[in-house]
Scaffold this motif. Structure first.
Motif, PDB file in Angstrom:
ATOM      1  N   LEU A 221       0.918  -1.155  -0.058  1.00 20.84           N
ATOM      2  CA  LEU A 221      -0.218  -0.148   0.085  1.00 20.84           C
ATOM      3  C   LEU A 221       0.944   1.353   0.208  1.00 20.84           C
ATOM      4  O   LEU A 221       1.890   1.482   0.588  1.00 20.84           O
ATOM      5  N   GLU A 222       0.405   2.267  -0.619  1.00 18.84           N
ATOM      6  CA  GLU A 222       1.185   3.500  -0.736  1.00 18.84           C
ATOM      7  C   GLU A 222       0.825   4.446   0.480  1.00 18.84           C
ATOM      8  O   GLU A 222      -0.465   4.316   1.045  1.00 18.84           O
ATOM      9  N   LEU A 223       1.799   5.077   0.933  1.00 17.32           N
ATOM     10  CA  LEU A 223       1.592   5.962   2.205  1.00 17.32           C
ATOM     11  C   LEU A 223       0.356   6.873   2.030  1.00 17.32           C
ATOM     12  O   LEU A 223      -0.348   7.263   2.780  1.00 17.32           O
ATOM     13  N   GLU A 224       0.551   7.583   0.892  1.00 18.06           N
ATOM     14  CA  GLU A 224      -0.464   8.601   0.776  1.00 18.06           C
ATOM     15  C   GLU A 224      -2.019   8.005   0.520  1.00 18.06           C
ATOM     16  O   GLU A 224      -2.835   9.058   0.557  1.00 18.06           O
ATOM     17  N   ASP A 225      -2.048   6.590   0.272  1.00 12.61           N
ATOM     18  CA  ASP A 225      -3.550   6.120  -0.031  1.00 12.61           C
ATOM     19  C   ASP A 225      -3.979   5.862   1.506  1.00 12.61           C
ATOM     20  O   ASP A 225      -5.077   5.280   1.156  1.00 12.61           O
ATOM     21  N   LEU A 226      -3.234   5.565   2.444  1.00 15.91           N
ATOM     22  CA  LEU A 226      -3.697   5.034   3.537  1.00 15.91           C
ATOM     23  C   LEU A 226      -4.862   5.909   4.171  1.00 15.91           C
ATOM     24  O   LEU A 226      -5.894   5.479   4.564  1.00 15.91           O
ATOM     25  N   VAL A 227      -4.974   7.167   4.304  1.00 14.11           N
ATOM     26  CA  VAL A 227      -6.127   7.925   4.633  1.00 14.11           C
ATOM     27  C   VAL A 227      -7.085   8.214   3.812  1.00 14.11           C
ATOM     28  O   VAL A 227      -8.172   7.877   3.856  1.00 14.11           O
ATOM     29  N   PRO A 228      -6.963   8.359   2.377  1.00 13.54           N
ATOM     30  CA  PRO A 228      -8.037   8.273   1.586  1.00 13.54           C
ATOM     31  C   PRO A 228      -8.844   6.906   1.446  1.00 13.54           C
ATOM     32  O   PRO A 228      -9.955   6.762   0.989  1.00 13.54           O
ATOM     33  N   ARG A 229      -7.908   5.943   1.562  1.00 13.87           N
ATOM     34  CA  ARG A 229      -8.511   4.502   1.514  1.00 13.87           C
ATOM     35  C   ARG A 229      -9.316   4.088   2.945  1.00 13.87           C
ATOM     36  O   ARG A 229      -9.566   2.916   2.842  1.00 13.87           O
ATOM     37  N   LEU A 230      -9.165   4.886   3.886  1.00  9.64           N
ATOM     38  CA  LEU A 230      -9.979   4.496   5.009  1.00  9.64           C
ATOM     39  C   LEU A 230      -9.270   3.457   5.587  1.00  9.64           C
ATOM     40  O   LEU A 230      -9.817   2.481   6.171  1.00  9.64           O
ATOM     41  N   PHE A 231      -7.812   3.543   5.697  1.00  6.77           N
ATOM     42  CA  PHE A 231      -6.825   2.270   6.140  1.00  6.77           C
ATOM     43  C   PHE A 231      -7.278   2.185   7.836  1.00  6.77           C
ATOM     44  O   PHE A 231      -7.408   3.140   8.598  1.00  6.77           O
ATOM     45  N   ARG A 232      -7.915   1.209   8.216  1.00  8.99           N
ATOM     46  CA  ARG A 232      -8.018   0.727   9.464  1.00  8.99           C
ATOM     47  C   ARG A 232      -7.572  -0.750   9.935  1.00  8.99           C
ATOM     48  O   ARG A 232      -7.543  -1.268   8.988  1.00  8.99           O
ATOM     49  N   VAL A 233      -7.180  -0.858  11.325  1.00  9.76           N
ATOM     50  CA  VAL A 233      -7.045  -2.273  11.841  1.00  9.76           C
ATOM     51  C   VAL A 233      -7.883  -2.385  12.926  1.00  9.76           C
ATOM     52  O   VAL A 233      -8.395  -1.760  13.716  1.00  9.76           O
ATOM     53  N   ALA A 234      -8.423  -3.637  12.800  1.00 10.32           N
ATOM     54  CA  ALA A 234      -9.202  -4.327  13.865  1.00 10.32           C
ATOM     55  C   ALA A 234      -8.882  -5.538  14.526  1.00 10.32           C
ATOM     56  O   ALA A 234      -7.992  -6.335  13.884  1.00 10.32           O
ATOM     57  N   SER A 235      -9.208  -5.842  15.617  1.00  9.26           N
ATOM     58  CA  SER A 235      -8.452  -7.019  16.429  1.00  9.26           C
ATOM     59  C   SER A 235      -9.637  -7.411  17.217  1.00  9.26           C
ATOM     60  O   SER A 235     -10.305  -6.602  18.014  1.00  9.26           O
ATOM     61  N   LYS A 236      -9.643  -8.691  17.269  1.00  2.00           N
ATOM     62  CA  LYS A 236     -10.779  -9.163  18.509  1.00  2.00           C
ATOM     63  C   LYS A 236     -10.025  -9.149  19.754  1.00  2.00           C
ATOM     64  O   LYS A 236      -8.774  -9.226  19.933  1.00  2.00           O
ATOM     65  N   GLY A 237     -10.743  -8.822  20.840  1.00  3.80           N
ATOM     66  CA  GLY A 237     -10.271  -8.804  22.195  1.00  3.80           C
ATOM     67  C   GLY A 237      -9.562  -7.441  22.550  1.00  3.80           C
ATOM     68  O   GLY A 237     -10.078  -6.502  22.438  1.00  3.80           O
TER      69      GLY A 237
END
Length: 593
Positions: free
Chosen positions: A54-70
């Motif tokens: 992934l390109e750094l400049e695309d992280l915010v426009p592409r709504l980059f998010r991380v989810a984890s159980k617990g």
């Protein structure tokens, strides 16, 4: 010269690079990192954006998010540089207990287009827990009549770490009367005992004070100690002995209260009251075991008294003690290993991770509409979940990863035929009987510019009394409700034009009558045409205009204003032959509804 990596920054960086090496497992589509437990806040874990392509400049426009159980706050991603780092304290023992494998599963989701990545961060154990004895001080009573070689059971230490960090060795400070005996069985459970080397003499030494040390296998090694106070007595000579040092049993989860788990049995060679035995759990038994199991103190029956849930705990290790009623009492210990067997008692769960609505009717086949995940807390076949879709329609489910599905477009959509769909996703496990859960997804189809424009109709009205003529330029594909709408609009325009014609004729007649009357001096003469406008609110205005007589509704949205042009009047009197023709052109554009 002795090399030390602790003193070499380059070697340290190399070690960290090897430690946090990220590799893609071939064909799995899963990214792996590793991090030591208790790492400080901000500790580098991996360049997750770069490793995922992934390109750094695309992280915010592409709504980059991380989810984890617990525990979702353990790891975080810096959206400025795409680095995954430690966000809060990671305690492997708190996170995974004594499990041999421990990892944090992350779901990385980006949109436009929708993608999901799976990242496993292995939490590696460090030697951060010292061995701990159940009691800091242990009192032991031994009769002076006991023979050399007699063995007295002791409670060993425990270490919360795993692997080599939890392997314990024991030592005893110097003593001419006692030595330690450590036995290891197949389950890696050590039986610790104190062995008498020579006869005791209460009259010479009534008490012995010993220090037992437990040392783990970590680097650096950690230790724990307990003080053993031995009181020499001159009565009794036999301690109870269990038939087995380890009892292994299997128990189905959800077993009803009162279910017999196992019977432990010990015997004593003494006579009378010294032979009577009472069973009990060890003093350091956990509250969880006490809430789920009952031990009969007389016959050694262990039974269920609380809810047994495989998903909560998969096994129990119960320490049991047999104590005789002699004075002083003597004891022996055994271990009961209870393996919990899973039953199909958990219904699958469905989660709509992402939903892209509405769907354009001209979307290509294969367009991802929704991301669906399923889970089942059971194990084995009971926890294996498959998904199906009803009704089939223009959609299908595609398995993208273990327990992940995508709802995708399988055939072309036509909003004019069907504007919305409701599909039902069913998740069914492999248990017998199987359990299932359903979720409904409503898919709205958005209109696309896939239909040709409606017909354009030209209607002309003349003042000669001729019937209106209509010419239609019908466009291919216009039919059905659109054709009906066009016909209604045509009739409406004809009616408006007819009313407008009557108004214009009335104005012309009124002007002719005014001019045919005997005019006052200077009243008649060449004049200029006047534009009379009637608006939707009924107001009138006048302006100069060229010679023209026209009422029109132009292209674009329908207008509510009506413009009437009076003819230019010749000098009075007006000739009787003068006739004016009014032409009204109405052009119904393809935008008019």
């Amino acid at each position: 010269m002795v090399f030390s990596w602790r003193e070499d920054p380059g070697a340290q960086r190399l070690l960290l690079s090897l430690l946090f090496l990220a590799i893609w497992e071939e064909g799995s589509g899963q990214l792996h990192y590793s991090v030591l437990e208790e790492a400080k806040h901000g500790t580098f874990v991996g360049r997750i954006a770069q490793d995922l392509g992934l390109e750094l400049e695309d992280l915010v426009p592409r709504l980059f998010r991380v989810a984890s159980k617990g525990r979702a706050d353990l790891l975080e991603v810096n959206l400025q540089n795409g680095i995954l780092f430690v966000n809060s304290r990671i305690d492997r023992e708190e996170l995974c207990g004594r499990s041999a494998e421990c990892s944090v599963h992350l779901e990385v989701i980006v949109e436009r287009p929708l993608q999901v990545f799976h990242v496993e961060v292995e939490v590696k154990d460090i030697n951060d827990n010292p061995p701990v004895f159940p009691m800091a001080v242990k009192n032991l009573f031994i009769y002076e009549s006991r023979q050399p070689g007699s063995r007295f059971s002791l409670e060993g230490a425990s270490d919360a770490d795993i692997g080599a960090n939890s392997l314990l060795t024991y030592s005893l400070d110097s003593s001419e009367y006692f030595t330690l005996d450590v036995k290891r069985n197949d389950e890696e459970i050590k039986s610790l005992g104190l062995v008498l080397k020579k006869l005791l003499n209460r009259e010479d030494i009534p008490n012995h004070h010993l220090l037992i040390k437990a040392i783990d296998g970590g680097k650096p090694e950690l230790t724990g100690t307990t003080q053993l106070n031995v009181t020499v007595l001159d009565v009794n000579d036999n301690a109870p002995t269990f038939e087995k040092t380890v009892y292994k049993v299997r128990l189905f989860e959800n077993a009803p209260n009162g279910t017999l788990v196992v019977i432990v049995n010990a015997s004593d060679l003494d006579e009378g009251i010294n032979k009577d035995i009472e069973y009990s759990f060890n003093t350091d038994i956990s509250a969880d075991i006490l809430s789920k199991f009952h031990l009969d103190p007389v016959n050694g029956y262990i039974s269920v008294k609380g809810k047994i849930d495989f998903e909560e705990t998969k096994s129990y290790e119960i320490q049991v003690e047999a104590i005789d009623k002699g004075t002083p009492p003597m004891a022996d210990h055994c271990t009961v290993l209870v393996e919990i067997v899973d039953t199909n008692d958990n219904v699958p769960e469905l989660y709509i991770k992402s939903l892209s609505l509405p769907v354009l009717e001209n979307s290509p086949v294969g367009t991802v509409i929704a991301l669906i995940s399923v889970s089942d807390q059971d194990s084995g076949a009971n926890g294996q979940v498959t998904c199906s879709l009803t009704p089939y329609g223009p959609f299908k489910l595609v398995s993208t990863f273990k327990n992940y599905y995508s709802l995708v477009l399988d055939s072309a959509l036509d909003r004019e035929s069907i504007s919305d769909y409701t599909v039902v996703v069913t998740a069914r496990d492999g248990g017998s009987p199987s359990l299932w859960a359903t979720a409904s997804v409503s898919v709205e189809v958005a209109d696309g510019n896939d239909n040709t424009a409606p017909p354009t109709v030209l209607v002309s009205l003349v003042d000669s009394g001729q019937a209106p003529k209509a010419s239609s330029r019908a466009m291919v594909g216009a039919a059905g409700p659109e054709s009906t709408l066009v016909d209604v609009n045509v009739y409406l325009i004809i009616a408006i034009c007819a009313v407008s014609s009557l108004l214009v004729l009335t104005l012309l007649l009124y002007t002719a009558l005014r001019c045919s009357a005997p005019p006052p001096e200077g009243a008649c003469g060449p004049g200029k045409p006047t534009l009379v406008c009637s608006s939707a609110v009924g107001s009138w205005s006048y302006s100069q205009q060229r010679r023209s007589q026209r009422v029109c509704s132009g292209e674009g949205p329908p207008k509510t204003d009506l413009m009437a042009f009076s003819p230019s009047l010749p000098p009075c009197p007006v000739s009787g032959d003068s006739r004016e023709q009014l032409a009204v052109d109405v052009d119904l554009s393809d935008k008019m509804q």
